[in-house]
Design a protein around this motif. Structure first.
Motif, PDB file in Angstrom:
ATOM      1  N   ALA A  89     -13.527  15.557  16.568  1.00 14.63           N
ATOM      2  CA  ALA A  89     -13.925  16.522  15.728  1.00 14.63           C
ATOM      3  C   ALA A  89     -14.846  15.804  14.378  1.00 14.63           C
ATOM      4  CB  ALA A  89     -12.442  16.910  14.759  1.00 14.63           C
ATOM      5  N   GLU A  90     -15.457  14.612  14.734  1.00 10.80           N
ATOM      6  CA  GLU A  90     -16.221  13.884  13.698  1.00 10.80           C
ATOM      7  C   GLU A  90     -15.500  13.618  12.460  1.00 10.80           C
ATOM      8  OE1 GLU A  90     -19.407  12.555  14.005  1.00 10.80           O
ATOM      9  OE2 GLU A  90     -19.118  12.989  16.045  1.00 10.80           O
ATOM     10  N   HIS A  91     -14.087  13.012  12.530  1.00 16.99           N
ATOM     11  CA  HIS A  91     -13.372  12.957  11.368  1.00 16.99           C
ATOM     12  C   HIS A  91     -12.865  11.538  11.474  1.00 16.99           C
ATOM     13  CE1 HIS A  91     -10.877  13.978   8.107  1.00 16.99           C
ATOM     14  NE2 HIS A  91      -9.663  13.540   8.584  1.00 16.99           N
ATOM     15  N   TYR A  92     -13.107  10.868  10.120  1.00 13.67           N
ATOM     16  CA  TYR A  92     -12.817   9.267  10.257  1.00 13.67           C
ATOM     17  C   TYR A  92     -11.977   8.977   9.148  1.00 13.67           C
ATOM     18  CZ  TYR A  92     -17.138   9.601  13.100  1.00 13.67           C
ATOM     19  OH  TYR A  92     -18.144  10.152  13.949  1.00 13.67           O
ATOM     20  N   PRO A  93     -11.185   8.113   9.284  1.00 10.43           N
ATOM     21  CA  PRO A  93     -10.346   7.557   8.282  1.00 10.43           C
ATOM     22  C   PRO A  93     -11.069   6.603   7.313  1.00 10.43           C
ATOM     23  CG  PRO A  93      -9.932   6.122   9.954  1.00 10.43           C
ATOM     24  CD  PRO A  93     -10.944   7.232  10.568  1.00 10.43           C
ATOM     25  N   ASP A  94     -10.442   6.230   6.176  1.00 15.53           N
ATOM     26  CA  ASP A  94     -10.895   4.989   5.585  1.00 15.53           C
ATOM     27  C   ASP A  94     -10.424   3.977   5.975  1.00 15.53           C
ATOM     28  OD1 ASP A  94     -12.286   6.760   3.490  1.00 15.53           O
ATOM     29  OD2 ASP A  94     -10.238   6.768   2.175  1.00 15.53           O
ATOM     30  N   ILE A  95     -11.278   2.944   5.982  1.00 13.80           N
ATOM     31  CA  ILE A  95     -11.053   1.664   6.922  1.00 13.80           C
ATOM     32  C   ILE A  95     -11.431   0.554   6.051  1.00 13.80           C
ATOM     33  CG2 ILE A  95     -11.326   0.275   9.153  1.00 13.80           C
ATOM     34  CD1 ILE A  95     -12.410   2.799  10.423  1.00 13.80           C
ATOM     35  N   CYS A  96     -10.469  -0.576   5.987  1.00 10.05           N
ATOM     36  CA  CYS A  96     -10.654  -1.534   4.942  1.00 10.05           C
ATOM     37  C   CYS A  96     -10.398  -3.037   5.791  1.00 10.05           C
ATOM     38  CB  CYS A  96      -9.878  -1.432   3.869  1.00 10.05           C
ATOM     39  SG  CYS A  96      -9.913  -2.921   2.676  1.00 10.05           S
ATOM     40  N   LEU A  97     -11.390  -3.722   5.927  1.00 11.88           N
ATOM     41  CA  LEU A  97     -11.320  -5.001   6.624  1.00 11.88           C
ATOM     42  C   LEU A  97     -11.098  -5.890   5.298  1.00 11.88           C
ATOM     43  CD1 LEU A  97     -11.131  -7.052   8.981  1.00 11.88           C
ATOM     44  CD2 LEU A  97     -13.883  -7.039   8.692  1.00 11.88           C
ATOM     45  N   SER A  98     -10.034  -6.923   5.455  1.00 10.54           N
ATOM     46  CA  SER A  98      -9.915  -7.638   4.433  1.00 10.54           C
ATOM     47  C   SER A  98      -9.470  -9.217   4.963  1.00 10.54           C
ATOM     48  CB  SER A  98      -8.908  -7.397   3.286  1.00 10.54           C
ATOM     49  OG  SER A  98      -7.509  -7.164   4.004  1.00 10.54           O
ATOM     50  N   ASN A  99      -9.779 -10.156   4.321  1.00  9.42           N
ATOM     51  CA  ASN A  99      -9.501 -11.509   4.891  1.00  9.42           C
ATOM     52  C   ASN A  99      -9.859 -11.637   6.335  1.00  9.42           C
ATOM     53  OD1 ASN A  99      -8.595 -12.263   2.310  1.00  9.42           O
ATOM     54  ND2 ASN A  99      -6.250 -11.611   2.771  1.00  9.42           N
ATOM     55  N   TYR A 100     -10.700 -11.156   6.870  1.00  3.09           N
ATOM     56  CA  TYR A 100     -11.356 -11.404   8.139  1.00  3.09           C
ATOM     57  C   TYR A 100     -10.718 -10.816   9.422  1.00  3.09           C
ATOM     58  CZ  TYR A 100     -14.457 -14.274   5.376  1.00  3.09           C
ATOM     59  OH  TYR A 100     -15.291 -14.578   4.262  1.00  3.09           O
ATOM     60  N   ARG A 101      -9.327 -10.336   9.144  1.00  4.57           N
ATOM     61  CA  ARG A 101      -8.331  -9.956  10.152  1.00  4.57           C
ATOM     62  C   ARG A 101      -7.444  -8.845   9.774  1.00  4.57           C
ATOM     63  NH1 ARG A 101      -3.705 -13.339  11.026  1.00  4.57           N
ATOM     64  NH2 ARG A 101      -3.205 -14.381   9.289  1.00  4.57           N
ATOM     65  N   HIS A 102      -7.224  -8.474   8.615  1.00  6.83           N
ATOM     66  CA  HIS A 102      -6.323  -7.417   8.295  1.00  6.83           C
ATOM     67  C   HIS A 102      -7.214  -6.219   8.187  1.00  6.83           C
ATOM     68  CE1 HIS A 102      -3.647 -10.356   7.215  1.00  6.83           C
ATOM     69  NE2 HIS A 102      -4.405 -11.080   6.478  1.00  6.83           N
ATOM     70  N   VAL A 103      -6.829  -5.014   8.771  1.00  2.00           N
ATOM     71  CA  VAL A 103      -7.388  -3.905   8.766  1.00  2.00           C
ATOM     72  C   VAL A 103      -6.447  -2.630   8.231  1.00  2.00           C
ATOM     73  CG1 VAL A 103      -8.463  -1.948  10.289  1.00  2.00           C
ATOM     74  CG2 VAL A 103      -8.614  -4.603  10.772  1.00  2.00           C
ATOM     75  N   GLU A 104      -6.986  -2.097   7.277  1.00  2.00           N
ATOM     76  CA  GLU A 104      -6.001  -1.103   6.900  1.00  2.00           C
ATOM     77  C   GLU A 104      -6.702   0.356   7.197  1.00  2.00           C
ATOM     78  OE1 GLU A 104      -4.159   0.778   2.684  1.00  2.00           O
ATOM     79  OE2 GLU A 104      -4.862  -1.299   2.721  1.00  2.00           O
ATOM     80  N   VAL A 105      -5.804   1.211   7.495  1.00  2.00           N
ATOM     81  CA  VAL A 105      -6.423   2.431   8.021  1.00  2.00           C
ATOM     82  C   VAL A 105      -5.720   3.482   7.479  1.00  2.00           C
ATOM     83  CG1 VAL A 105      -6.613   4.194  10.012  1.00  2.00           C
ATOM     84  CG2 VAL A 105      -6.915   1.812  10.389  1.00  2.00           C
ATOM     85  N   SER A 106      -6.585   4.539   6.785  1.00  3.35           N
ATOM     86  CA  SER A 106      -5.990   5.507   5.743  1.00  3.35           C
ATOM     87  C   SER A 106      -6.452   6.824   6.239  1.00  3.35           C
ATOM     88  CB  SER A 106      -6.249   5.036   4.335  1.00  3.35           C
ATOM     89  OG  SER A 106      -5.589   6.170   3.356  1.00  3.35           O
ATOM     90  N   TRP A 107      -5.714   7.829   6.569  1.00  2.00           N
ATOM     91  CA  TRP A 107      -6.243   9.070   6.946  1.00  2.00           C
ATOM     92  C   TRP A 107      -6.003  10.054   5.622  1.00  2.00           C
ATOM     93  CZ3 TRP A 107      -8.983   9.968  11.197  1.00  2.00           C
ATOM     94  CH2 TRP A 107      -8.670   9.124  12.477  1.00  2.00           C
ATOM     95  N   TYR A 108      -7.056  10.742   5.550  1.00  2.00           N
ATOM     96  CA  TYR A 108      -7.113  11.773   4.246  1.00  2.00           C
ATOM     97  C   TYR A 108      -8.360  12.776   4.685  1.00  2.00           C
ATOM     98  CZ  TYR A 108      -7.304  13.316  -0.373  1.00  2.00           C
ATOM     99  OH  TYR A 108      -7.436  14.204  -1.673  1.00  2.00           O
ATOM    100  N   THR A 109      -8.134  13.903   4.179  1.00  2.00           N
ATOM    101  CA  THR A 109      -9.139  15.016   4.202  1.00  2.00           C
ATOM    102  C   THR A 109      -9.736  15.294   3.067  1.00  2.00           C
ATOM    103  OG1 THR A 109      -8.435  15.921   6.370  1.00  2.00           O
ATOM    104  CG2 THR A 109     -10.028  17.125   5.506  1.00  2.00           C
ATOM    105  N   HIS A 110     -10.968  14.714   2.784  1.00  2.00           N
ATOM    106  CA  HIS A 110     -11.546  14.815   1.438  1.00  2.00           C
ATOM    107  C   HIS A 110     -11.838  16.212   0.920  1.00  2.00           C
ATOM    108  CE1 HIS A 110     -11.771  10.493   0.366  1.00  2.00           C
ATOM    109  NE2 HIS A 110     -11.807  10.401   1.762  1.00  2.00           N
ATOM    110  N   ALA A 111     -12.244  16.788   2.180  1.00  2.00           N
ATOM    111  CA  ALA A 111     -12.934  18.441   2.048  1.00  2.00           C
ATOM    112  C   ALA A 111     -11.607  19.392   1.836  1.00  2.00           C
ATOM    113  CB  ALA A 111     -13.512  18.831   3.375  1.00  2.00           C
ATOM    114  N   SER A 112     -10.586  18.965   1.951  1.00  2.00           N
ATOM    115  CA  SER A 112      -9.248  19.664   1.864  1.00  2.00           C
ATOM    116  C   SER A 112      -8.528  19.232   0.787  1.00  2.00           C
ATOM    117  CB  SER A 112      -8.541  19.742   3.192  1.00  2.00           C
ATOM    118  OG  SER A 112      -8.848  20.346   4.182  1.00  2.00           O
ATOM    119  N   GLY A 113      -8.738  18.003   0.440  1.00  2.00           N
ATOM    120  CA  GLY A 113      -7.960  17.366  -0.903  1.00  2.00           C
ATOM    121  C   GLY A 113      -6.716  17.090  -0.462  1.00  2.00           C
ATOM    122  N   GLY A 114      -6.256  16.600   0.690  1.00  2.00           N
ATOM    123  CA  GLY A 114      -5.113  16.189   1.243  1.00  2.00           C
ATOM    124  C   GLY A 114      -5.153  16.090   2.759  1.00  2.00           C
ATOM    125  N   LEU A 115      -3.960  15.912   3.352  1.00  2.00           N
ATOM    126  CA  LEU A 115      -3.599  15.560   4.698  1.00  2.00           C
ATOM    127  C   LEU A 115      -3.930  16.750   5.368  1.00  2.00           C
ATOM    128  CD1 LEU A 115      -1.155  12.762   5.107  1.00  2.00           C
ATOM    129  CD2 LEU A 115      -3.317  12.815   5.413  1.00  2.00           C
TER     130      LEU A 115
END
Length: 120
Positions: free
Chosen positions: A67-93
Motif C-alpha cells: 500500500a505504499e505506506h511507511y512508518p516514521d523511522i529514526c536511527l540514533s547512536n548508529y544502532r538504535h532504530v525506532e519505528v513509529s506507525w501513524y497515518t498522517h492523512a487520517s490524523g491517527g492510526l
C-alpha cells in the motif's frame, strides 16, 4: 482473521482513524509494540550500523509492497532504530498501520532479524 492475513489497503486521505477502543482491541495482535502519543511504536537495538540499515531497508521494502505506506523511522547512536506507525492523512492510526506492524513482526521472526535486542 489475523492482521497478518489481511491486505494492507492504500491510504485514503481523510478516512477516519481507528478509535482508541479499536486500537486497544487490536494491540494484542502486535506484540512488542506500544501505543502512546497516538502512534504505534517499537524500538530495536542492533549490534552494528550495517545491521540497523539493513533492517531499515526491510521496512521500506515492506511499505513498498504493501500500500505504499511507511512508518516514521529514526536511527540514533548508529544502532538504535525506532519505528513509529501513524497515518498522517487520517490524523491517527488506521488498520493498515497495525497490519504492517504485524507483518514487520513476522518478517523479524522469519528472517531472524532479531539477533538485535528489542528495547521498550
Amino acid at each position: 482473521m489475523p492482521l497478518t492475513s489481511e491486505v494492507a489497503q492504500p491510504i485514503v486521505p481523510g478516512a477516519a482513524p481507528l478509535t482508541r477502543r479499536e486500537i486497544m482491541d487490536l494491540l494484542p495482535e502486535v506484540p512488542g509494540w506500544d501505543f502512546k502519543n497516538g502512534r504505534l511504536n517499537r524500538q530495536f537495538t542492533f549490534e552494528s550500523v550495517s545491521e540497523a540499515i539493513a533492517f531499515i531497508n526491510e521496512i521500506i521494502a515492506l511499505g513498498s509492497e504493501s500500500a505504499e505506506h511507511y512508518p516514521d523511522i529514526c536511527l540514533s547512536n548508529y544502532r538504535h532504530v525506532e519505528v513509529s506507525w501513524y497515518t498522517h492523512a487520517s490524523g491517527g492510526l488506521t488498520r493498515t498501520d497495525l497490519i504492517l506492524a504485524a507483518r514487520l513482526n513476522n518478517l523479524i521472526q522469519k528472517n531472524g532479524i532479531m539477533k538485535a535486542s528489542q528495547t521498550a
